[in-house]
Structure formats: C-alpha cells, structure tokens
Design a protein around this motif. Structure first.
Motif, PDB file in Angstrom:
ATOM      1  N   PHE A  69     -30.445 -23.939   0.677  1.00 61.44           N
ATOM      2  CA  PHE A  69     -29.825 -24.107  -0.636  1.00 61.44           C
ATOM      3  C   PHE A  69     -28.804 -22.999  -0.903  1.00 61.44           C
ATOM      4  CE2 PHE A  69     -30.432 -24.062  -5.458  1.00 61.44           C
ATOM      5  CZ  PHE A  69     -29.700 -25.211  -5.663  1.00 61.44           C
ATOM      6  N   ARG A  70     -27.620 -23.421  -1.323  1.00 64.48           N
ATOM      7  CA  ARG A  70     -26.527 -22.540  -1.736  1.00 64.48           C
ATOM      8  C   ARG A  70     -25.985 -21.673  -0.600  1.00 64.48           C
ATOM      9  NH1 ARG A  70     -28.852 -20.856  -7.748  1.00 64.48           N
ATOM     10  NH2 ARG A  70     -28.337 -22.837  -8.747  1.00 64.48           N
ATOM     11  N   THR A  71     -26.031 -22.161   0.610  1.00 65.27           N
ATOM     12  CA  THR A  71     -25.394 -21.456   1.720  1.00 65.27           C
ATOM     13  C   THR A  71     -24.054 -22.096   2.035  1.00 65.27           C
ATOM     14  OG1 THR A  71     -26.693 -22.824   3.246  1.00 65.27           O
ATOM     15  CG2 THR A  71     -27.523 -20.617   2.759  1.00 65.27           C
ATOM     16  N   PHE A  72     -23.148 -21.299   2.567  1.00 61.46           N
ATOM     17  CA  PHE A  72     -21.795 -21.748   2.878  1.00 61.46           C
ATOM     18  C   PHE A  72     -21.729 -22.077   4.364  1.00 61.46           C
ATOM     19  CE2 PHE A  72     -17.101 -21.100   3.318  1.00 61.46           C
ATOM     20  CZ  PHE A  72     -16.714 -22.005   2.346  1.00 61.46           C
ATOM     21  N   ILE A  73     -21.434 -23.333   4.685  1.00 59.26           N
ATOM     22  CA  ILE A  73     -21.594 -23.846   6.038  1.00 59.26           C
ATOM     23  C   ILE A  73     -20.284 -24.438   6.553  1.00 59.26           C
ATOM     24  CG2 ILE A  73     -22.781 -25.632   7.405  1.00 59.26           C
ATOM     25  CD1 ILE A  73     -25.265 -25.124   5.810  1.00 59.26           C
TER      26      ILE A  73
END
Length: 551
Positions: free
Chosen positions: A424-428
């Motif tokens: 959740f809420r990670t930049f990928i």
C-alpha cells in the motif's frame, strides 16, 4: 451564549445543517436485453441497454453519486465495468469477474460509485466472456465542478464518438471459437456509434452530427473495439487535443489521431470551413485490410454532400509512436485531482519496486493461450476480491505465483488465477514488453499512471535515461508497440483488488490479464470501504459470516 452556540442555533432555525452535504445523486434503471440489428448488413444478436445500441450516456460531474440498477434479461450472467473510473476505496463496484459475482439471468444488481476527483472521457462495457463483442457499451462523461476552471471555453456542444472494429458473428460463436483454440481472425468492419456510415446501396446515412458555422465543438473519441487500433480524422478540419483519459493536455493541433483499444481522447473542432457536409472517418491501423467507417458531419442548413475523397490515414507504427511523444500533460490547468496546478512531481519519487511483464502466446493441450510472465489467467467461480475479504482465498487462488521478472522463455506455461500483491502506497515501476508482431494495449483498473517511456526491443535500466519525468500525460490505458517496451510509474494508493488486462479482448479472454491486490494494513474505512450489503455472493463465500467491519 457563545458565538459558536449562537451560530448553531441560527442554523437550526433556518433548517440548515453544519454537516457537509452529500454530493448530488444521479439515478438510472437499465434493462439488459438481446436485440437483432444488421450494422454491416448481416442480421445478428446484440446486447441492448434500454433498447439502445450503443447504451445510454452517463453525463455527470466529478464526485457525483452514480446509482445504476441493472436488470439482466439475458439468458446468461452479466456484468458491467466502468473503464477508467477509479472507484476510490471501492473495488466492490469495479464490475469485473475478479471483483463481483455476476448478475444471473432474471436478477438485478445496483451499482453505486463516484468518479471521485476525476474528470474526462470514459466508457462502460460488459466484462464477462466475449459479451463486449455484442455491444452493451456506452459513454461516461465526467465534467469538472463549476468552481474548477477548465483550460478552454465551453464548447457549443459535445459529441460522443464510440468507434470500434466489429465482427458479424455473435459473441457466443466467437467465444466457442476461442475455446476451441482458434483465433478470432479479422473483423468485418468498423462502426461509429453503432453505424458503418452507409447503407446496403452505398448511400450515406443521415448526418450524425450538426454544427453551426463559427462555433467550436468537443468530440470525445473512444475506441470500444476488440483488437484494432483506429485513426480518427475529419475532412478539412483540424483536431485540437484537450483531454486524454481524465487529464487535460497541452493543446496541440493534429490532422488525425491514433486511438488504441480501450483509450479515449477529447478534441475541439472549429466549424471554420465552407458550409457543407464533411466525413468524420475512423479506420483501422496495422491491419492488412484497412476497414473504414464514416459519419456525416453537417453544417446547419447545408445541402452539399461530402467530398468522396476521404483523407488517407497514416501508415506504420513509427508514425503512431512519434505522435505519442507529442502528448504532454497541461501542468498549469486545474483539474479534479489530488494534485492541482501540476504539483505532483512524479519524476522526483523514488521507485521502490520494478515489475517486468512480458506477454506472449503458446499452445496448451492443442489450444491457444496468451500469458504474462508465464502465467495464463483463469477465471475462478469465486471472485478473487470476495475470497480475499472472507479470508477464503486458499481454495480459490494463491498470491504471487508470477514473479517480478519474466521466467526463461522455455519455462512451462501455468494456467491459474493470476494475483500479485502490491504494498500500500508504494511507488512502482511497471515495464510492459511486447514480444508479438501485433500492437498491444494495456489497461489498469482503479488507477491513473504515468507512461514515461517507450522504445523498440527489450527494456534495460539504461532505458530510464530516456524517460519523461516531467509532463507525461496521466492516464489509465497505454499501447505497447510490436516487439517494443513501454514503462509506467504509479503509486499503489487505492486499496482493493484491481484488474490489469490486455484490452485486445482475444488476448484477455485467453489469459493475458492479472489482478493486483492492494491492502491497507490498518483495515481502516479511511483506506477502503466494507463490502456493500447488496453485494452478490457466489462460489466459496455463500453462507459465510461477514468478516469484522473495517473501522
């Protein structure tokens, strides 16, 4: 009496509330039935909504509550999905086989969703099997709220252009063909708003659009077809691109625009030519035989037929690639988004994970299957979201059978439900690599992303040097050219179960899709809604007690 108490007392006398009012509601009742039409001269069964083909338009404003009661009068299960609507915290309304039980024949289901902090041009369509080939699609317009300025003057009128390739065989026949391990083959033609543009005698249909000389009009182009990219153009008129899948763009002028499967664009057209009739043209791209549909655009009072000289479309995918490079996000425009005035500097966020997705096809037990990273997705009897919510996922699917890196080319193909997890809420960073000789188009439900780069061959870390880290257009669908790669960036901040799929429907039907499970560790209503009380149940979750509520 305190000043605050006095204000509250005055409000109560006036019948007002200090609680923030809900956003407006729009209510619809849709009856799903079969009908018989002959858009290309061959009578065939199609899916109608309220006896309409295409279906009814949803014309709403950002944050409106959309409530649609869908009655299924078909002889088969049915679902609708809302292509590009993000359903913030609410994958329960996404309407895919991985999130919703189907509406069985004779039953109904009520969708309730908001286009939260969104504007733009979208469309809906049936998500089960090959029903998309039978119609059941329609336009979904989301306008900016009145207090949010739009970077162009209000047009005199707006026109929907729902176009796509069309097959004259029924959707059940097409499904049986794919189930037997064969390909769909070539389409029979192209339709614009359910019409080819000419009757059996070769005469033009009645005008589809009417313009007043000197006025400016907004055309919303959407490619609702199964597999063919389309090129849109209007005789002697320029197209000013202003919006793409929910984002305002830098307003460049084009003679024509390529719109790939599942994509939408808005253009402004000025009625600045001599009064007369003109053709709006949609023709297939990258096909051996070019199919073309026309719609007559008439200046009010005209009695001059359109010129029979139809402007030719472009050729080759390099032209389309170069056009994509001209698309830029309008960073100075306000919009219904959490990052007004272009303050969201995606290029300055650290990437926490890179996922390389390589697509291809293979034959399993004599039947054609499409895959991503060695996994060919198989639909389950229990929607993946429901299985996860009821903590009953183990008999239905396993997480992360697909890795972030593609397996060796000779690795065996696995046919299972394909579900990966994202923190959740990670930049990928997601890399799509297309090994095929045909163009690919991908769509991700629940999100908008930044397509930062494209190029021929295979992606490598060196490819990042060519990324656009400033003003690429935020959108939800993107093409991947033959034997090429495309890179996107996004933050997985929308909790739910979300479908990432090929919009080439033959590929999707035969396994080229997956689901991304994004869960909030807080189990909080701040991050995700509970399952709605009217949710349909099927498969493994029938009879199970409701899990504890999010708080």
């Amino acid at each position: 009496m305190s000043r605050v108490a006095a204000v509250l007392l005055l409000l109560s006398f006036l019948g007002l509330s200090t609680v923030r009012a809900e956003d407006p509601y729009l209510f619809f009742t849709w009856n799903i039935t079969y009908g018989t039409i002959a858009p290309l001269g061959t009578p065939q069964q199609v899916i109608l909504i309220n006896n309409q083909f295409p279906g009814p338009e949803i014309n709403c404003t950002s944050n409106n509550n959309i409530v649609i009661n869908v009655f299924n009068y078909l002889d088969e299960p049915f679902l609708l999905t809302w292509n590009g609507i993000q359903h913030r915290k609410n994958s329960w309304m996404d309407g895919t086989p991985g999130t919703n039980c189907p509406i069985l024949p004779g039953q109904n289901f009520t969708y309730h969703f908001q286009p939260k902090d969104q504007i733009g041009s979208f469309f809906y369509f049936p998500s089960i099997g090959m029903q998309k080939a039978a119609g059941g699609f329609g336009m979904l317009r989301v306008h900016s709220r009145l207090l949010i300025p739009v970077p162009f003057a209000p047009p005199a009128e707006e026109f929907n252009v729902l176009a796509g390739d069309w097959f004259t065989r029924g959707h059940k026949v097409l499904a049986r063909k794919l189930d037997a391990g064969r390909r769909l083959g070539l389409p029979a033609g192209v339709l614009i708003n359910g019409r080819s543009g000419r009757n059996a005698a070769g005469h033009d249909d009645l005008p589809m659009f009417t313009m007043q000389a000197g006025n400016v009009y907004r055309f919303r182009f959407c490619n609702v077809g199964l597999k063919a990219s389309l090129n849109f153009r209007i005789q002697k008129h320029s197209l000013k691109l202003v919006e793409m899948e929910g984002s305002h763009t830098v307003q460049n002028l084009y003679d024509s625009l390529d719109v790939h499967v599942g994509q939408c664009m808005s253009v402004l057209v000025t009625a600045d030519q001599a009064p007369g009739d003109y053709y709006l043209v949609a023709s297939t791209r990258f096909t051996k035989k070019v199919h073309t549909a026309t719609a007559v655009l008439r200046y009010a009072g005209s009695n001059s037929p359109p010129s029979r000289v139809i402007p030719r479309g472009p050729s080759g995918w390099a032209w389309s690639f170069n056009q994509w490079r001209t698309f830029r996000w309008n960073l100075t425009a306000s919009a219904a988004r959490p990052n007004p005035q272009g303050s969201y500097h995606y290029g300055q966020i650290n990437i926490t994970r890179t996922i390389r997705l390589v697509n291809g096809h293979n034959v399993v037990d004599g039947k054609l299957r499409y895959f991503i990273n060695g996994i060919s997705h198989v639909e389950s009897d229990t929607p993946l979201k429901l299985a996860e919510y009821f903590n009953a996922s183990s008999p239905v699917f396993k997480y992360n059978l697909m890795g972030d890196v593609p397996p060796a080319p000779d690795a065996p193909l696995t046919l299972v439900p394909n579900v990966i997890t994202a923190e959740f809420r990670t930049f990928i960073e997601i890399i799509f690599e297309n090994t095929e000789r045909s163009i690919q188009s991908y769509h991700l439900d629940g999100y908008a992303f930044f397509p930062v780069g494209m190029g021929p061959g295979k992606w490598s870390p060196e490819s990042r040097k060519r990324y656009n880290l400033l003003d690429t257009v935020s959108r939800h669908s993107i093409e991947v050219f033959p034997r090429s790669w495309t890179a996107i960036l996004l933050t997985f901040d929308n909790a739910g179960m979300w479908n990432l799929r090929s919009m080439n429907w033959e590929n999707k039907y035969l396994g080229q899709q997956l689901y991304v499970s994004v869960t909030s560790p807080a189990r909080s209503l701040r991050d995700e809604y509970n399952m709605p009380l009217n949710a349909l149940r099927c498969g493994q979750v029938i009879g199970l007690p409701l899990p504890p509520s999010y708080i």
